[in-house]
Design a protein around this motif. Sequence first.
Motif, short mmCIF file in Angstrom:
data_model
loop_
_atom_site.label_atom_id
_atom_site.label_comp_id
_atom_site.label_asym_id
_atom_site.label_seq_id
_atom_site.Cartn_x
_atom_site.Cartn_y
_atom_site.Cartn_z
N LYS A 166 0.81 -1.22 0.00
CA LYS A 166 0.00 0.00 0.00
C LYS A 166 0.84 1.27 0.00
N TYR A 167 2.03 1.21 0.61
CA TYR A 167 2.89 2.40 0.66
C TYR A 167 3.44 2.72 -0.72
N ASP A 168 3.86 1.69 -1.45
CA ASP A 168 4.36 1.90 -2.81
C ASP A 168 3.22 2.36 -3.73
N GLU A 170 0.53 4.11 -2.84
CA GLU A 170 0.23 5.51 -2.52
C GLU A 170 1.33 6.43 -3.01
N SER A 171 2.57 5.95 -2.99
CA SER A 171 3.69 6.75 -3.48
C SER A 171 3.55 7.05 -4.97
N LYS A 185 3.80 11.83 0.65
CA LYS A 185 3.29 10.52 0.22
C LYS A 185 4.25 9.85 -0.75
N GLU A 188 6.78 8.33 1.12
CA GLU A 188 6.21 7.32 2.02
C GLU A 188 6.44 7.66 3.50
N ASP A 190 5.02 10.53 6.88
CA ASP A 190 3.99 11.46 7.34
C ASP A 190 4.55 12.88 7.34
#
Length: 245
Positions: A166-168, A170-171, A185, A188, A190
Amino acid sequence: MFKLVGIVAGFLVFKGFFGAFIGFFIGSAIDRLLGTKVQFQTSSFGDRSRNVSPGDFELNLLSLASIVIKADGKTTQQELDFVRQYFVQAYGKERANATFRTFNQVVKKREVSAERICDFIRPRLSYEVRLQVLHFLFNIGQADGRVSDAELNVIMRIARNLRINKYDFESIKAMFFKSADNAYKILEIDKSASNDEVKKAYRKMAKKYHPDKLQHMDEAYQKGAQEKFTKVQEAYEQIQKERGI
């Protein structure tokens, strides 16, 4: 493929089943020869031990592209032009045209399942290449000026099936959607991250998206890697400017 051709040709030339038998063995030899060549060519797509031909990969990639293009119920010329240009750049005009012909004659007439395609290509592609496939799909949606909600939902589903974390996701998504915190984002992290955490995140993402990761791939993939790498640099520079670091 050549087994069948050999059988028919042998039957016609030698006028009998003995000829067909000879044709079968000649065709089998050709298939084995070409099969060896294909397996060598596929090494750049991931695990060398898997038997997937470049034609298989291209057709499956084009099928995923068609799913994204049709997601919002409309097909724009900009999207079609982007996909064609990408394939020509990646595989050359002749091979790209052959892929499009096969797709239109065979694949397009069948029900295309994103899940089945992803199940097939996922174990055959390195994670870096799967990230590039995701980037490619976002670029298709962006080709007409905006990634629609319907296109985003389809791309999200494909990403899950490709096992993109999910982090990749969103990136890469943040590279196509403007927001107050999209620079964070992309890295990755805050918005509350410390300056040291920002620097650490930049080094990590720059390493992940460095073009050298795909130097064994065709030009279009290397270009996509460079685009992601540039977005990471721009995100870091934006945060540096905002924070005065």
